[in-house]
Design a protein around this motif. Structure first.
Motif, PDB file in Angstrom:
ATOM      1  N   MET A  96      12.027  -7.829  -8.525  1.00 43.23           N
ATOM      2  CA  MET A  96      10.775  -7.252  -9.013  1.00 43.23           C
ATOM      3  C   MET A  96      10.012  -8.279  -9.844  1.00 43.23           C
ATOM      4  N   ILE A  97       8.761  -8.513  -9.462  1.00 42.70           N
ATOM      5  CA  ILE A  97       7.959  -9.470 -10.228  1.00 42.70           C
ATOM      6  C   ILE A  97       6.956  -8.703 -11.077  1.00 42.70           C
ATOM      7  N   SER A  98       6.933  -9.046 -12.331  1.00 38.95           N
ATOM      8  CA  SER A  98       6.065  -8.314 -13.251  1.00 38.95           C
ATOM      9  C   SER A  98       4.595  -8.604 -12.944  1.00 38.95           C
ATOM     10  N   PRO A  99       3.767  -7.571 -13.014  1.00 36.40           N
ATOM     11  CA  PRO A  99       2.339  -7.794 -12.752  1.00 36.40           C
ATOM     12  C   PRO A  99       1.733  -8.780 -13.748  1.00 36.40           C
ATOM     13  N   GLY A 100       2.296  -8.820 -14.974  1.00 36.08           N
ATOM     14  CA  GLY A 100       1.808  -9.762 -15.979  1.00 36.08           C
ATOM     15  C   GLY A 100       1.970 -11.192 -15.514  1.00 36.08           C
ATOM     16  N   GLU A 101       2.877 -11.404 -14.569  1.00 41.29           N
ATOM     17  CA  GLU A 101       3.168 -12.731 -14.068  1.00 41.29           C
ATOM     18  C   GLU A 101       2.230 -13.101 -12.916  1.00 41.29           C
ATOM     19  N   PHE A 102       2.033 -12.154 -12.012  1.00 41.93           N
ATOM     20  CA  PHE A 102       1.250 -12.549 -10.828  1.00 41.93           C
ATOM     21  C   PHE A 102      -0.220 -12.171 -10.871  1.00 41.93           C
ATOM     22  N   ILE A 103      -0.578 -11.110 -11.616  1.00 48.39           N
ATOM     23  CA  ILE A 103      -1.997 -10.719 -11.632  1.00 48.39           C
ATOM     24  C   ILE A 103      -2.882 -11.832 -12.221  1.00 48.39           C
ATOM     25  N   PRO A 104      -2.539 -12.393 -13.397  1.00 47.08           N
ATOM     26  CA  PRO A 104      -3.404 -13.460 -13.926  1.00 47.08           C
ATOM     27  C   PRO A 104      -3.503 -14.652 -12.974  1.00 47.08           C
ATOM     28  N   LEU A 105      -2.399 -14.949 -12.284  1.00 46.66           N
ATOM     29  CA  LEU A 105      -2.391 -16.059 -11.334  1.00 46.66           C
ATOM     30  C   LEU A 105      -3.384 -15.826 -10.200  1.00 46.66           C
ATOM     31  N   PHE A 106      -3.348 -14.607  -9.653  1.00 46.17           N
ATOM     32  CA  PHE A 106      -4.242 -14.310  -8.520  1.00 46.17           C
ATOM     33  C   PHE A 106      -5.666 -14.039  -8.974  1.00 46.17           C
ATOM     34  N   GLU A 107      -5.821 -13.670 -10.246  1.00 48.26           N
ATOM     35  CA  GLU A 107      -7.182 -13.536 -10.767  1.00 48.26           C
ATOM     36  C   GLU A 107      -7.817 -14.914 -10.823  1.00 48.26           C
ATOM     37  N   LYS A 108      -6.996 -15.883 -11.187  1.00 49.32           N
ATOM     38  CA  LYS A 108      -7.491 -17.240 -11.347  1.00 49.32           C
ATOM     39  C   LYS A 108      -7.906 -17.848 -10.006  1.00 49.32           C
ATOM     40  N   ASN A 109      -7.135 -17.604  -8.971  1.00 44.86           N
ATOM     41  CA  ASN A 109      -7.488 -18.246  -7.695  1.00 44.86           C
ATOM     42  C   ASN A 109      -8.250 -17.328  -6.743  1.00 44.86           C
ATOM     43  N   GLY A 110      -8.583 -16.147  -7.220  1.00 42.46           N
ATOM     44  CA  GLY A 110      -9.422 -15.265  -6.420  1.00 42.46           C
ATOM     45  C   GLY A 110      -8.682 -14.395  -5.421  1.00 42.46           C
ATOM     46  N   LEU A 111      -7.379 -14.655  -5.240  1.00 45.18           N
ATOM     47  CA  LEU A 111      -6.622 -13.870  -4.258  1.00 45.18           C
ATOM     48  C   LEU A 111      -6.417 -12.426  -4.696  1.00 45.18           C
ATOM     49  N   ILE A 112      -6.749 -12.146  -5.955  1.00 46.64           N
ATOM     50  CA  ILE A 112      -6.575 -10.792  -6.473  1.00 46.64           C
ATOM     51  C   ILE A 112      -7.381  -9.787  -5.633  1.00 46.64           C
ATOM     52  N   GLY A 113      -8.498 -10.257  -5.052  1.00 42.67           N
ATOM     53  CA  GLY A 113      -9.319  -9.387  -4.217  1.00 42.67           C
ATOM     54  C   GLY A 113      -8.504  -8.770  -3.095  1.00 42.67           C
ATOM     55  N   LYS A 114      -7.632  -9.588  -2.499  1.00 38.71           N
ATOM     56  CA  LYS A 114      -6.774  -9.112  -1.411  1.00 38.71           C
ATOM     57  C   LYS A 114      -5.837  -8.020  -1.900  1.00 38.71           C
ATOM     58  N   ILE A 115      -5.255  -8.274  -3.093  1.00 43.82           N
ATOM     59  CA  ILE A 115      -4.292  -7.330  -3.651  1.00 43.82           C
ATOM     60  C   ILE A 115      -4.999  -6.025  -3.997  1.00 43.82           C
ATOM     61  N   ASP A 116      -6.174  -6.152  -4.614  1.00 43.68           N
ATOM     62  CA  ASP A 116      -6.931  -4.945  -4.971  1.00 43.68           C
ATOM     63  C   ASP A 116      -7.186  -4.085  -3.736  1.00 43.68           C
ATOM     64  N   GLY A 117      -7.660  -4.730  -2.681  1.00 37.55           N
ATOM     65  CA  GLY A 117      -7.980  -4.000  -1.454  1.00 37.55           C
ATOM     66  C   GLY A 117      -6.780  -3.219  -0.959  1.00 37.55           C
ATOM     67  N   CYS A 118      -5.619  -3.860  -1.073  1.00 33.06           N
ATOM     68  CA  CYS A 118      -4.393  -3.253  -0.607  1.00 33.06           C
ATOM     69  C   CYS A 118      -4.004  -2.044  -1.489  1.00 33.06           C
ATOM     70  N   VAL A 119      -4.194  -2.213  -2.798  1.00 37.42           N
ATOM     71  CA  VAL A 119      -3.883  -1.110  -3.724  1.00 37.42           C
ATOM     72  C   VAL A 119      -4.859   0.061  -3.521  1.00 37.42           C
ATOM     73  N   TRP A 120      -6.134  -0.261  -3.356  1.00 37.68           N
ATOM     74  CA  TRP A 120      -7.131   0.802  -3.166  1.00 37.68           C
ATOM     75  C   TRP A 120      -6.768   1.668  -1.965  1.00 37.68           C
ATOM     76  N   ARG A 121      -6.411   0.986  -0.879  1.00 40.03           N
ATOM     77  CA  ARG A 121      -6.098   1.709   0.359  1.00 40.03           C
ATOM     78  C   ARG A 121      -4.883   2.610   0.157  1.00 40.03           C
ATOM     79  N   GLU A 122      -3.860   2.023  -0.453  1.00 39.88           N
ATOM     80  CA  GLU A 122      -2.626   2.761  -0.676  1.00 39.88           C
ATOM     81  C   GLU A 122      -2.874   3.976  -1.594  1.00 39.88           C
ATOM     82  N   ALA A 123      -3.645   3.750  -2.660  1.00 41.24           N
ATOM     83  CA  ALA A 123      -3.911   4.822  -3.623  1.00 41.24           C
ATOM     84  C   ALA A 123      -4.735   5.930  -2.968  1.00 41.24           C
ATOM     85  N   ALA A 124      -5.741   5.498  -2.194  1.00 46.73           N
ATOM     86  CA  ALA A 124      -6.591   6.506  -1.536  1.00 46.73           C
ATOM     87  C   ALA A 124      -5.741   7.333  -0.576  1.00 46.73           C
TER      88      ALA A 124
END
Lengths: 564, 114
Positions: A353-381
């Motif tokens: 298990m990787i803590s979100p505190g570890e990977f979210i800031p990383l992907f926010e920095k390189n812009g890949l967070i958009g991909k993750i968000d899209g995936c979470v939105w779909r799953e949540a919806a």
């Protein structure tokens, strides 16, 4: 420096190509006191080595008659590749007529068979290598016109040649002048150029006694390659002090990253990447001028690279799992489940298990967070849809909208089509936008929030109070819910000022008619204090940590039972 | 075990061969020891048997290089003559020279083994 290269020839690599083992062994014995010898049995093997080997060759000794691929064929093929052409070839032949032909085909020299005496062979090899190196160094423009340091290309080529010969530890460093753009703006380009020249002069002083070389890379950054030393901090400090006294701007600051005792196997560019990674680490840290690439940074960097490399696979394999944390309305007699926040968790197949505190800031920095968000939105919806179907009960779920999403002009479309896919109403999905996005681009944020709200999405201002939020923002951005940053909740029980601040924020929210959510509530004491001050909604471990959807269903079932 | 003396007796120019091996007797003898098993001898015999003169030329050319480098003069001389014969594309029978070369090789093999 040149002398330095010439006196340490022993580690240059020579490729001996001959199908006869005895000849290869004999030549290796002759050459190996001075060169590292690599053998190939035919032209094809040699070609493979020439084009794929990480360490460059300085010379090829080539037999002409060989099976699979002859020497002539290799000479022919060599014309195709710039890399292969850069290595000079000495042809070995017993055939007079072949000598002229091979020279015409690009060979630099020939040695006849039977071989001359070892000294003759060595002298000829040495001469050809030297001629070729001089030629290839001259090919590059040697100096940067402004600073008179080496040009980047020349610097790289020089190091490529120099590295095999450098004995002992070597350091790679990058030096960066901060706020240089501002200096140019404020004092003019001529002044900026003067500072660059002064910096180059100071750097030259650092390297002059250490067989080091330096270059200017882009604009305001420099590279240094020199013998290892332990007093980098002191050197950088000295340059900084002198530079400050020369500069009209008080804000001029140097930042240096040093990769000490470079790994001799690592290519030069990667050595400077490491130095840069260290340098980036102290960006914004005004207490330090110099940072070193160390084991910790190395491991961190490797880990990050691994996460970046694995994210697509994680999305594809469903390793990113959405957890839900309940939010309870506490204004009534008993807490009532009113919504949930969707939070991403990464169950990595190998790292656990990787803590979100570890990977979210990383992907926010390189812009890949958009991909993750899209995936979470779909799953949540999809999940909201499932609960709706199962319980006939709509539990709104809030999802995070990252800063990069704000610049996605198809954001509204994407979100609306998600609702459609799962048969939801806009109010079923709430959007959390972090407060700090306001300082990036207030104008875009205001228009986006307006447009999302007109689609019917409730907007929550996340992490309120964590950044440099201005109260003005609250009146310019039309929001539906205010989320208090969890640091307030932690500190409010410890000191009166924080408590008073929370009370003030809650008052302002009340004045604006916006409900508030307190995040990170862990104890009953916190809950009661917040309730007393008028906070309406609570999220935190007091009720539950984020849990998988299956477990969250229990909260819904309990709520349905209690309300009937 | 072969020695420098035996090689000199065989007719090799050991002074030159040794010099080419940077004066290392061990290296020189090690390389000489490898000669009788040179696979180019086999290639040469097959090619001449099949009258494939191109293949024969390649094989003997390769041998000539090795023999020359080790200054195995009696063998080198035969290999050189055979190389020129094959290069000239004359119809002259190669067989006698091949036999001569193989005979010298077998002599060397005995020296190495003995």
């Amino acid at each position: 420096m040149k002398q330095f290269i010439q006196t340490n020839r022993n580690r240059r690599r020579v490729l001996v190509v001959d199908d006869e083992l005895i000849n290869r062994e004999l030549l290796s014995a002759i050459l190996s006191p001075r060169y590292e010898v690599v053998q190939a049995e035919n032209g094809a093997e040699a070609w493979e080595l020439l084009t794929t080997s990480e360490q460059p060759f300085s010379l090829v000794m080539l037999d002409l008659f060989m099976p699979v691929m002859s020497g002539f064929e290799l000479l022919e093929k060599r014309r195709e590749s710039e890399e292969a052409r850069a290595v000079p070839v000495i042809v070995m032949t017993s055939d007079k007529s072949a000598e002229v032909k091979s020279i015409r085909m690009g060979a630099a020299d020939f040695i006849s068979k039977p071989y001359h005496l070892p000294d003759v062979i060595l002298a000829r090899c040495e001469r050809i290598i030297e001629l070729n190196e001089d030629k290839s160094i001259i090919r590059y423009t040697e100096r940067d016109a402004l600073t008179e340091l080496y040009s980047k290309e020349y610097f790289s080529e020089y190091i490529r040649r120099l590295r095999p010969d450098l004995k002992g530890d070597v350091d790679a460093a990058v030096l960066y002048i901060e706020h240089f753009g501002m200096l140019n703006e404020l004092f003019g380009r001529a002044e900026g150029d003067r500072i660059l020249r002064e910096t180059a002069g100071l750097i030259t002083r650092i390297i002059i006694s250490s067989s080091g070389i330096a270059c200017r890379t882009d604009g305001n950054s420099f590279r240094i390659y020199r013998r290892h030393c332990d007093n980098w901090e002191e050197l950088v400090e000295r340059v900084q002090t002198e530079l400050s006294s020369l500069s009209p701007s008080k804000g001029l600051r140097l930042r240096a990253g040093v990769y000490q005792s470079v790994d001799p196997e690592l290519d030069t560019e990667s050595c400077f990447d490491r130095a840069k990674a260290a340098c980036d680490r102290i960006k914004g840290n005004y207490g330090r001028n110099t940072e070193f690439y160390n084991r910790e940074l190395h491991e961190l960097e490797m880990h990050r690279q691994r996460l970046i490399g694995d994210i697509d696979e994680a999305i594809e394999n469903g390793d990113l799992r959405v957890f839900y944390q309940p939010k309870y309305r506490i204004s009534g007699e008993r807490p009532v489940l009113c919504s949930a926040e969707a939070l991403v968790r990464w169950q990595h197949p190998r790292l656990g298990m990787i803590s979100p505190g570890e990977f979210i800031p990383l992907f926010e920095k390189n812009g890949l967070i958009g991909k993750i968000d899209g995936c979470v939105w779909r799953e949540a919806a999809a999940q909201v849809g499932k609960w709706k179907e199962k319980y006939g009960f709509t539990l709104p779920v809030s999802v995070n909208v990252s800063r990069v999403d704000i610049f996605d002009h198809s954001l509204e479309c994407k979100l609306c089509s998600l609702l459609e896919s799962f048969g939801l109403k806009p109010g079923d999905l709430m959007l959390e936008i972090t407060e700090s996005a306001y300082s990036d681009n207030a104008e875009r944020l205001i228009s986006l929030v307006g447009s999302l709200r007109s689609c019917g999405f409730p907007i929550e201002m996340d992490d309120f109070g964590s950044g440099y939020s201005s109260l003005n923002m609250l009146t310019t951005i039309p929001i539906d819910i205010l989320k208090l940053d969890m640091s307030f909740i932690r500190s409010m029980m410890l000191d009166k000022k924080s408590l008073r601040l929370v009370e003030l924020i809650l008052d302002i929210a009340k004045f604006l008619g916006v409900p508030t959510v307190a995040e990170g509530v862990e104890t009953e004491e916190q809950l009661l204090t917040l309730k007393k001050m008028g906070c309406e909604i609570i999220q935190g471990y007091y009720f539950s940590p984020p849990v998988p959807a299956e477990r969250f269903s229990e909260f819904i079932e309990k709520e349905i039972m209690q309300s009937t | 075990m072969i020695t420098i003396e035996k090689l000199s007796g065989f007719g090799a120019n050991t002074a030159e061969g040794l010099a080419r091996c940077c004066g290392s007797e061990a290296l020189y003898l090690k390389l000489v020891n490898m000669v009788p098993d040179e696979e180019a001898f086999g290639r040469l015999s097959r090619a001449i048997g099949e009258n494939d003169r191109d293949a024969a030329f390649e094989a003997v050319h390769a041998l000539k290089g090795v023999l020359g480098n080790l200054s195995l003069t009696p063998m080198y001389d035969v290999a050189s003559r055979l190389t020129e014969l094959l290069r000239s594309r004359s119809e002259t029978d190669c067989e006698p020279m091949l036999v001569e070369l193989l005979k010298k090789r077998d002599e060397l093999r005995e020296l190495c083994a003995g």
